[in-house]
Scaffold this motif. Structure first.
Motif, PDB file in Angstrom:
ATOM      1  N   ASN A 174      -3.401   3.088 -15.132  1.00  0.00           N
ATOM      2  CA  ASN A 174      -4.665   3.779 -14.851  1.00  0.00           C
ATOM      3  C   ASN A 174      -5.407   3.187 -13.670  1.00  0.00           C
ATOM      4  N   HIS A 175      -4.786   2.193 -13.059  1.00  0.00           N
ATOM      5  CA  HIS A 175      -5.470   1.558 -11.934  1.00  0.00           C
ATOM      6  C   HIS A 175      -5.268   2.342 -10.651  1.00  0.00           C
ATOM      7  N   VAL A 176      -6.211   3.238 -10.363  1.00  0.00           N
ATOM      8  CA  VAL A 176      -6.192   3.952  -9.080  1.00  0.00           C
ATOM      9  C   VAL A 176      -7.608   3.873  -8.539  1.00  0.00           C
ATOM     10  N   ASP A 177      -7.854   2.830  -7.779  1.00  0.00           N
ATOM     11  CA  ASP A 177      -9.202   2.578  -7.295  1.00  0.00           C
ATOM     12  C   ASP A 177      -9.146   2.217  -5.811  1.00  0.00           C
ATOM     13  N   PRO A 178      -9.485   3.181  -4.948  1.00  0.00           N
ATOM     14  CA  PRO A 178      -9.397   2.931  -3.503  1.00  0.00           C
ATOM     15  C   PRO A 178     -10.316   1.804  -3.031  1.00  0.00           C
ATOM     16  N   THR A 179     -11.306   1.432  -3.830  1.00  0.00           N
ATOM     17  CA  THR A 179     -12.220   0.381  -3.391  1.00  0.00           C
ATOM     18  C   THR A 179     -11.830  -0.991  -3.938  1.00  0.00           C
ATOM     19  N   CYS A 180     -10.726  -1.046  -4.679  1.00  0.00           N
ATOM     20  CA  CYS A 180     -10.313  -2.304  -5.310  1.00  0.00           C
ATOM     21  C   CYS A 180     -10.089  -3.402  -4.268  1.00  0.00           C
ATOM     22  N   ARG A 181     -10.711  -4.562  -4.494  1.00  0.00           N
ATOM     23  CA  ARG A 181     -10.602  -5.658  -3.534  1.00  0.00           C
ATOM     24  C   ARG A 181      -9.201  -6.264  -3.524  1.00  0.00           C
ATOM     25  N   THR A 182      -8.574  -6.293  -4.687  1.00  0.00           N
ATOM     26  CA  THR A 182      -7.234  -6.894  -4.736  1.00  0.00           C
ATOM     27  C   THR A 182      -6.223  -5.998  -4.029  1.00  0.00           C
ATOM     28  N   CYS A 183      -6.346  -4.674  -4.216  1.00  0.00           N
ATOM     29  CA  CYS A 183      -5.488  -3.739  -3.477  1.00  0.00           C
ATOM     30  C   CYS A 183      -5.662  -3.963  -1.977  1.00  0.00           C
ATOM     31  N   ARG A 184      -6.902  -4.187  -1.571  1.00  0.00           N
ATOM     32  CA  ARG A 184      -7.174  -4.406  -0.163  1.00  0.00           C
ATOM     33  C   ARG A 184      -6.488  -5.690   0.316  1.00  0.00           C
ATOM     34  N   HIS A 185      -6.489  -6.685  -0.560  1.00  0.00           N
ATOM     35  CA  HIS A 185      -5.829  -7.945  -0.200  1.00  0.00           C
ATOM     36  C   HIS A 185      -4.309  -7.753  -0.071  1.00  0.00           C
ATOM     37  N   ASP A 222       1.031   1.444  10.767  1.00  0.00           N
ATOM     38  CA  ASP A 222       0.005   2.235  10.095  1.00  0.00           C
ATOM     39  C   ASP A 222      -0.261   1.608   8.727  1.00  0.00           C
ATOM     40  N   SER A 223      -1.493   1.207   8.479  1.00  0.00           N
ATOM     41  CA  SER A 223      -1.789   0.508   7.217  1.00  0.00           C
ATOM     42  C   SER A 223      -2.207   1.463   6.101  1.00  0.00           C
ATOM     43  N   HIS A 224      -2.271   2.771   6.394  1.00  0.00           N
ATOM     44  CA  HIS A 224      -2.671   3.767   5.393  1.00  0.00           C
ATOM     45  C   HIS A 224      -3.909   3.287   4.633  1.00  0.00           C
ATOM     46  N   SER A 225      -4.907   2.826   5.372  1.00  0.00           N
ATOM     47  CA  SER A 225      -6.078   2.249   4.721  1.00  0.00           C
ATOM     48  C   SER A 225      -6.751   3.269   3.813  1.00  0.00           C
ATOM     49  N   ASN A 226      -7.224   2.808   2.683  1.00  0.00           N
ATOM     50  CA  ASN A 226      -7.884   3.621   1.661  1.00  0.00           C
ATOM     51  C   ASN A 226      -6.940   4.554   0.914  1.00  0.00           C
ATOM     52  N   SER A 227      -5.622   4.422   1.136  1.00  0.00           N
ATOM     53  CA  SER A 227      -4.678   5.250   0.386  1.00  0.00           C
ATOM     54  C   SER A 227      -3.922   4.406  -0.638  1.00  0.00           C
ATOM     55  N   ILE A 228      -3.657   5.041  -1.775  1.00  0.00           N
ATOM     56  CA  ILE A 228      -2.887   4.397  -2.834  1.00  0.00           C
ATOM     57  C   ILE A 228      -1.803   5.382  -3.253  1.00  0.00           C
ATOM     58  N   VAL A 229      -0.592   4.896  -3.472  1.00  0.00           N
ATOM     59  CA  VAL A 229       0.473   5.777  -3.955  1.00  0.00           C
ATOM     60  C   VAL A 229       0.866   5.365  -5.361  1.00  0.00           C
ATOM     61  N   CYS A 230       1.316   6.353  -6.135  1.00  0.00           N
ATOM     62  CA  CYS A 230       1.905   6.049  -7.432  1.00  0.00           C
ATOM     63  C   CYS A 230       3.401   6.299  -7.307  1.00  0.00           C
ATOM     64  N   LEU A 231       4.175   5.263  -7.489  1.00  0.00           N
ATOM     65  CA  LEU A 231       5.602   5.354  -7.199  1.00  0.00           C
ATOM     66  C   LEU A 231       6.451   5.460  -8.462  1.00  0.00           C
ATOM     67  N   PRO A 232       7.248   6.540  -8.539  1.00  0.00           N
ATOM     68  CA  PRO A 232       8.189   6.663  -9.659  1.00  0.00           C
ATOM     69  C   PRO A 232       9.099   5.431  -9.759  1.00  0.00           C
ATOM     70  N   ALA A 233       9.462   4.858  -8.592  1.00  0.00           N
ATOM     71  CA  ALA A 233      10.349   3.690  -8.572  1.00  0.00           C
ATOM     72  C   ALA A 233       9.702   2.494  -9.261  1.00  0.00           C
ATOM     73  N   LEU A 234       8.387   2.504  -9.355  1.00  0.00           N
ATOM     74  CA  LEU A 234       7.675   1.405 -10.011  1.00  0.00           C
ATOM     75  C   LEU A 234       7.132   1.844 -11.377  1.00  0.00           C
ATOM     76  N   GLY A 235       7.715   2.892 -11.948  1.00  0.00           N
ATOM     77  CA  GLY A 235       7.198   3.409 -13.210  1.00  0.00           C
ATOM     78  C   GLY A 235       5.814   3.992 -13.039  1.00  0.00           C
ATOM     79  N   ASN A 236       5.590   4.630 -11.894  1.00  0.00           N
ATOM     80  CA  ASN A 236       4.311   5.253 -11.543  1.00  0.00           C
ATOM     81  C   ASN A 236       3.147   4.283 -11.445  1.00  0.00           C
ATOM     82  N   ARG A 237       3.460   3.014 -11.230  1.00  0.00           N
ATOM     83  CA  ARG A 237       2.396   2.064 -10.933  1.00  0.00           C
ATOM     84  C   ARG A 237       1.793   2.399  -9.583  1.00  0.00           C
TER      85      ARG A 237
END
Ligand SMILES: [Zn+2]
Length: 145
Positions: A52-63, A91-106
């Motif tokens: 359920n972690h889909v947060d474009p403002t997450c600081r750790t994702c940014r890290h 291209d850093s795709h800033s502010n984008s998050i993907v959910c990957l089937p390869a990672l079990g939709n993480r």
């Protein structure tokens, strides 16, 4: 070259964020002829297994993204072949998050490096460059998936 301490720091972050890479050839169609014009190397990392972690403002994702970007910035300079007139864009795709089937939709963040080939590069060039990319990333403990 990176210093040994930087190397081990990066390697521990690579492990922590489960960083891996993927490769996508890019083709162009001209006069009915398909020609390889470049390829994209994606660096992908994730810091949580929470679906359920889909947060474009997450600081750790940014890290995670900053770490991937640092690797992407460093890599072309480490490739001897890249000095032979190969252009690249990051291209850093800033502010984008993907959910990957390869990672079990993480959810994950990713950084793309686009290598642009030209006709002067010759036939085996793409293979050679890709081998160098693989060797370089292996040294950081980043494997292809
Ligand atoms: Zn996050």
């Amino acid at each position: 070259m990176a210093t040994p301490s930087l190397n081990s720091r990066v390697q521990s972050l690579v492990t922590e964020y489960g960083v891996f890479w993927q490769f996508w050839p890019q083709f162009e169609q001209t006069h009915g002829e398909r020609r390889l014009v470049g390829f994209e190397v994606e660096l992908i990392g994730s810091h949580t297994s929470d679906l359920n972690h889909v947060d474009p403002t997450c600081r750790t994702c940014r890290h995670v993204r900053l770490v991937l970007l640092a690797i992407a910035d460093f890599m072309p300079g480490d490739l001897t072949l890249s000095r032979k007139s190969v252009a690249y864009n990051i291209d850093s795709h800033s502010n984008s998050i993907v959910c990957l089937p390869a990672l079990g939709n993480r959810s994950a963040v990713w950084v793309s490096i686009y290598f642009v080939l030209n006709r002067a590069n010759g036939q085996s060039f793409e293979t050679d460059l890709l081998n160098e990319v693989r060797t370089c990333l292996n040294r950081w403990g980043i494997h292809q998936r």
